[in-house]
Design a protein around this motif. Structure first.
Motif, PDB file in Angstrom:
ATOM      1  N   ARG A  81      44.508  49.200  42.015  1.00  0.00           N
ATOM      2  CA  ARG A  81      44.134  48.703  43.341  1.00  0.00           C
ATOM      3  C   ARG A  81      43.406  49.787  44.140  1.00  0.00           C
ATOM      4  N   GLU A  82      43.911  51.006  44.088  1.00  0.00           N
ATOM      5  CA  GLU A  82      43.271  52.124  44.805  1.00  0.00           C
ATOM      6  C   GLU A  82      41.864  52.392  44.264  1.00  0.00           C
ATOM      7  N   HIS A  83      41.697  52.307  42.942  1.00  0.00           N
ATOM      8  CA  HIS A  83      40.382  52.513  42.340  1.00  0.00           C
ATOM      9  C   HIS A  83      39.395  51.448  42.837  1.00  0.00           C
ATOM     10  N   ALA A  84      39.841  50.199  42.889  1.00  0.00           N
ATOM     11  CA  ALA A  84      38.978  49.119  43.372  1.00  0.00           C
ATOM     12  C   ALA A  84      38.553  49.366  44.821  1.00  0.00           C
ATOM     13  N   THR A  85      39.478  49.825  45.646  1.00  0.00           N
ATOM     14  CA  THR A  85      39.172  50.139  47.046  1.00  0.00           C
ATOM     15  C   THR A  85      38.175  51.287  47.132  1.00  0.00           C
ATOM     16  N   TYR A  86      38.377  52.316  46.338  1.00  0.00           N
ATOM     17  CA  TYR A  86      37.484  53.478  46.325  1.00  0.00           C
ATOM     18  C   TYR A  86      36.073  53.088  45.881  1.00  0.00           C
ATOM     19  N   ILE A  87      35.969  52.278  44.832  1.00  0.00           N
ATOM     20  CA  ILE A  87      34.662  51.874  44.307  1.00  0.00           C
ATOM     21  C   ILE A  87      33.918  51.011  45.323  1.00  0.00           C
ATOM     22  N   LYS A  88      34.646  50.186  46.056  1.00  0.00           N
ATOM     23  CA  LYS A  88      33.996  49.381  47.099  1.00  0.00           C
ATOM     24  C   LYS A  88      33.403  50.289  48.169  1.00  0.00           C
ATOM     25  N   PHE A  89      34.138  51.323  48.544  1.00  0.00           N
ATOM     26  CA  PHE A  89      33.669  52.271  49.548  1.00  0.00           C
ATOM     27  C   PHE A  89      32.526  53.136  49.009  1.00  0.00           C
ATOM     28  N   LYS A  90      32.714  53.713  47.837  1.00  0.00           N
ATOM     29  CA  LYS A  90      31.749  54.671  47.277  1.00  0.00           C
ATOM     30  C   LYS A  90      30.496  54.009  46.716  1.00  0.00           C
ATOM     31  N   GLU A  91      30.671  52.938  45.940  1.00  0.00           N
ATOM     32  CA  GLU A  91      29.557  52.333  45.208  1.00  0.00           C
ATOM     33  C   GLU A  91      29.097  50.992  45.792  1.00  0.00           C
ATOM     34  N   LYS A  92      29.824  50.478  46.779  1.00  0.00           N
ATOM     35  CA  LYS A  92      29.532  49.147  47.346  1.00  0.00           C
ATOM     36  C   LYS A  92      29.636  48.061  46.286  1.00  0.00           C
ATOM     37  N   LEU A  93      30.613  48.200  45.385  1.00  0.00           N
ATOM     38  CA  LEU A  93      30.880  47.226  44.339  1.00  0.00           C
ATOM     39  C   LEU A  93      32.234  46.582  44.594  1.00  0.00           C
ATOM     40  N   ASP A  94      32.296  45.268  44.482  1.00  0.00           N
ATOM     41  CA  ASP A  94      33.544  44.557  44.735  1.00  0.00           C
ATOM     42  C   ASP A  94      34.279  44.275  43.435  1.00  0.00           C
ATOM     43  N   ILE A  95      35.490  44.810  43.342  1.00  0.00           N
ATOM     44  CA  ILE A  95      36.404  44.495  42.246  1.00  0.00           C
ATOM     45  C   ILE A  95      37.645  43.892  42.890  1.00  0.00           C
ATOM     46  N   VAL A  96      37.850  42.613  42.645  1.00  0.00           N
ATOM     47  CA  VAL A  96      39.005  41.902  43.180  1.00  0.00           C
ATOM     48  C   VAL A  96      40.126  42.018  42.149  1.00  0.00           C
ATOM     49  N   THR A  97      41.295  42.438  42.587  1.00  0.00           N
ATOM     50  CA  THR A  97      42.439  42.573  41.684  1.00  0.00           C
ATOM     51  C   THR A  97      43.435  41.458  41.998  1.00  0.00           C
ATOM     52  N   LEU A  98      43.753  40.655  40.986  1.00  0.00           N
ATOM     53  CA  LEU A  98      44.662  39.530  41.181  1.00  0.00           C
ATOM     54  C   LEU A  98      45.745  39.509  40.117  1.00  0.00           C
ATOM     55  N   SER A  99      46.971  39.318  40.552  1.00  0.00           N
ATOM     56  CA  SER A  99      48.052  39.073  39.599  1.00  0.00           C
ATOM     57  C   SER A  99      47.863  37.660  39.053  1.00  0.00           C
ATOM     58  N   PHE A 100      48.545  37.352  37.950  1.00  0.00           N
ATOM     59  CA  PHE A 100      48.466  35.999  37.398  1.00  0.00           C
ATOM     60  C   PHE A 100      48.860  34.969  38.458  1.00  0.00           C
ATOM     61  N   LEU A 101      49.914  35.269  39.206  1.00  0.00           N
ATOM     62  CA  LEU A 101      50.395  34.349  40.235  1.00  0.00           C
ATOM     63  C   LEU A 101      49.337  34.136  41.321  1.00  0.00           C
ATOM     64  N   ASP A 102      48.731  35.223  41.807  1.00  0.00           N
ATOM     65  CA  ASP A 102      47.687  35.114  42.832  1.00  0.00           C
ATOM     66  C   ASP A 102      46.468  34.369  42.294  1.00  0.00           C
ATOM     67  N   PHE A 103      46.110  34.639  41.035  1.00  0.00           N
ATOM     68  CA  PHE A 103      44.977  33.951  40.427  1.00  0.00           C
ATOM     69  C   PHE A 103      45.242  32.449  40.360  1.00  0.00           C
ATOM     70  N   THR A 104      46.439  32.074  39.917  1.00  0.00           N
ATOM     71  CA  THR A 104      46.800  30.662  39.808  1.00  0.00           C
ATOM     72  C   THR A 104      46.735  29.976  41.169  1.00  0.00           C
ATOM     73  N   HIS A 105      47.251  30.656  42.189  1.00  0.00           N
ATOM     74  CA  HIS A 105      47.210  30.096  43.543  1.00  0.00           C
ATOM     75  C   HIS A 105      45.760  29.935  44.007  1.00  0.00           C
ATOM     76  N   THR A 106      44.947  30.941  43.799  1.00  0.00           N
ATOM     77  CA  THR A 106      43.551  30.907  44.250  1.00  0.00           C
ATOM     78  C   THR A 106      42.763  29.822  43.532  1.00  0.00           C
ATOM     79  N   ILE A 107      42.927  29.737  42.222  1.00  0.00           N
ATOM     80  CA  ILE A 107      42.129  28.765  41.463  1.00  0.00           C
ATOM     81  C   ILE A 107      42.519  27.332  41.809  1.00  0.00           C
ATOM     82  N   ASN A 108      43.757  27.129  42.206  1.00  0.00           N
ATOM     83  CA  ASN A 108      44.188  25.781  42.586  1.00  0.00           C
ATOM     84  C   ASN A 108      43.532  25.292  43.868  1.00  0.00           C
TER      85      ASN A 108
END
Length: 118
Positions: A81-108
């Motif tokens: 999660r920290e790496h994803a936050t750092y890359i968004k700040f440094k490289e302006k790249l979005d990496i979304v991190t989702l647990s299986f549970l969060d993914f299931t909720h989002t896709i529904n």
């Protein structure tokens, strides 16, 4: 949807994508999304996934606009999660991190790929 993972004769994934490719690429009307899936949950998740996900995303951004990546895993390790936050700040790249549970909720409830960014 472009699956890069290796599947059996029934289409069931058996091995992740070969090196240098995201597991699944989804092309939406506005966004392209690189899906990366892993069963790793500990610090190995960060070591083995974070840098390759970043690399895949950088490479895909060279050929497409409006690209982001989604890592789906049983649980998200804090280093990942920290790496994803750092890359968004440094490289302006979005990496979304989702647990299986969060993914299931989002896709529904997702209407489009953009819903995964929120």
């Amino acid at each position: 949807m472009i699956p890069n993972y290796i599947s059996d004769d029934e289409g069931i994934p058996v091995v992740h994508a070969p090196g240098g490719k995201a597991d699944i690429i989804c092309e939406g009307t506005t966004y392209s999304v690189l899906f990366e899936v892993t069963l790793l949950t500990g610090v190995q998740q960060h070591i083995r996934e974070s840098f390759s996900i970043t690399r895949h995303l950088k490479e895909y951004c060279l050929i497409k606009n409006n690209v982001f990546s989604i890592l789906v895993t049983p649980t998200i390790h804090e280093d990942t999660r920290e790496h994803a936050t750092y890359i968004k700040f440094k490289e302006k790249l979005d990496i979304v991190t989702l647990s299986f549970l969060d993914f299931t909720h989002t896709i529904n409830f997702a209407i489009s790929l953009e819903d995964f960014k929120n």
